[in-house]
Design a protein around this motif. Structure first.
Motif, short mmCIF file in Angstrom:
data_model
loop_
_atom_site.label_atom_id
_atom_site.label_comp_id
_atom_site.label_asym_id
_atom_site.label_seq_id
_atom_site.Cartn_x
_atom_site.Cartn_y
_atom_site.Cartn_z
N GLY A 48 0.81 -1.22 0.00
CA GLY A 48 0.00 0.00 0.00
C GLY A 48 0.84 1.27 0.00
N PHE A 49 2.13 1.14 0.29
CA PHE A 49 3.02 2.31 0.33
C PHE A 49 3.61 2.64 -1.05
N TYR A 50 3.39 1.77 -2.03
CA TYR A 50 4.03 1.93 -3.32
C TYR A 50 3.00 2.13 -4.43
N ALA A 51 3.44 2.79 -5.50
CA ALA A 51 2.57 3.00 -6.67
C ALA A 51 2.29 1.66 -7.33
N ARG A 52 1.15 1.60 -7.99
CA ARG A 52 0.75 0.37 -8.67
C ARG A 52 0.58 0.65 -10.15
N THR A 53 0.83 -0.36 -10.93
CA THR A 53 0.65 -0.24 -12.38
C THR A 53 -0.55 -1.11 -12.78
N ASP A 54 -1.50 -0.50 -13.46
CA ASP A 54 -2.67 -1.26 -13.91
C ASP A 54 -2.33 -2.01 -15.20
N PRO A 55 -3.23 -2.88 -15.66
CA PRO A 55 -2.95 -3.68 -16.85
C PRO A 55 -2.64 -2.85 -18.11
N GLN A 56 -3.12 -1.62 -18.17
CA GLN A 56 -2.84 -0.77 -19.32
C GLN A 56 -1.48 -0.08 -19.21
N GLY A 57 -0.76 -0.28 -18.10
CA GLY A 57 0.56 0.31 -17.92
C GLY A 57 0.52 1.67 -17.24
N ASN A 58 -0.64 2.08 -16.79
CA ASN A 58 -0.76 3.36 -16.09
C ASN A 58 -0.43 3.17 -14.61
N GLN A 59 0.30 4.13 -14.08
CA GLN A 59 0.63 4.05 -12.66
C GLN A 59 -0.37 4.87 -11.86
#
Length: 163
Positions: A48-59
């Motif tokens: 939860g402390f880090y950015a996530r990348t969705d399947p489309q590659g968006n952070q």
């Protein structure tokens, strides 16, 4: 399943409380002043402390990424001010200083040992030379050709109040 507003609020309060404890130096056993320990102490997932990348590659930012950044900033401020909240960091710094001093002492002792070893070798050499000279002089003194008879002293004819 997404977090409810109430769950997120409770988690953020828990993270802030754990953050304050860690920054005050109240570290758990086997824990440091870091995000891993912060997550464990707050009872939340570290991801939860880090950015996530969705399947489309968006952070997109993690739900607690702002708190992680706040924690890192406050920790950096404490370090910059000379107030280290992790006692192990103080111990590491102290041990590094002690190690440097001990290395310096060892170098000084090594230099002194070298100096004393050289002095001992010179002294032994001088003693050996003196011993050889003493033996040579004794041999010469024991030689029968080395003895001379000294003339006897004549009796003085000086007369005076004592003689």
């Amino acid at each position: 399943m997404p977090l409810t507003t109430e769950q997120r609020r409770r988690n953020e309060a828990s993270i802030r409380a754990a953050m304050d404890r860690l920054l005050l130096g109240q570290l758990p056993a086997r824990g440091g002043c870091d995000l891993k320990t912060l997550a464990r102490e707050a009872g939340v997932a570290r991801t939860g402390f880090y950015a996530r990348t969705d399947p489309q590659g968006n952070q997109r930012p993690g739900p607690y990424q702002h708190l992680a950044e706040e924690f890192q900033r406050r920790l950096a401020d404490l370090r910059e001010a000379g107030t280290v909240s992790d006692p192990r960091e103080l111990q590491i710094t102290r041990l590094k200083d002690e190690n440097a001093k001990l290395r310096e002492r060892v170098q000084e002792r090594d230099a002194r040992i070298t100096e004393l070893t050289e002095f001992k070798e010179r002294a032994m050499s001088q003693l050996a030379a003196q011993h050889e000279e003493i033996l040579r002089l004794r041999q010469r003194a024991d030689s029968p050709n080395n003895v001379r008879t000294l003339p006897t002293a004549r009796k003085s004819r000086i007369t005076g109040p004592y003689g």
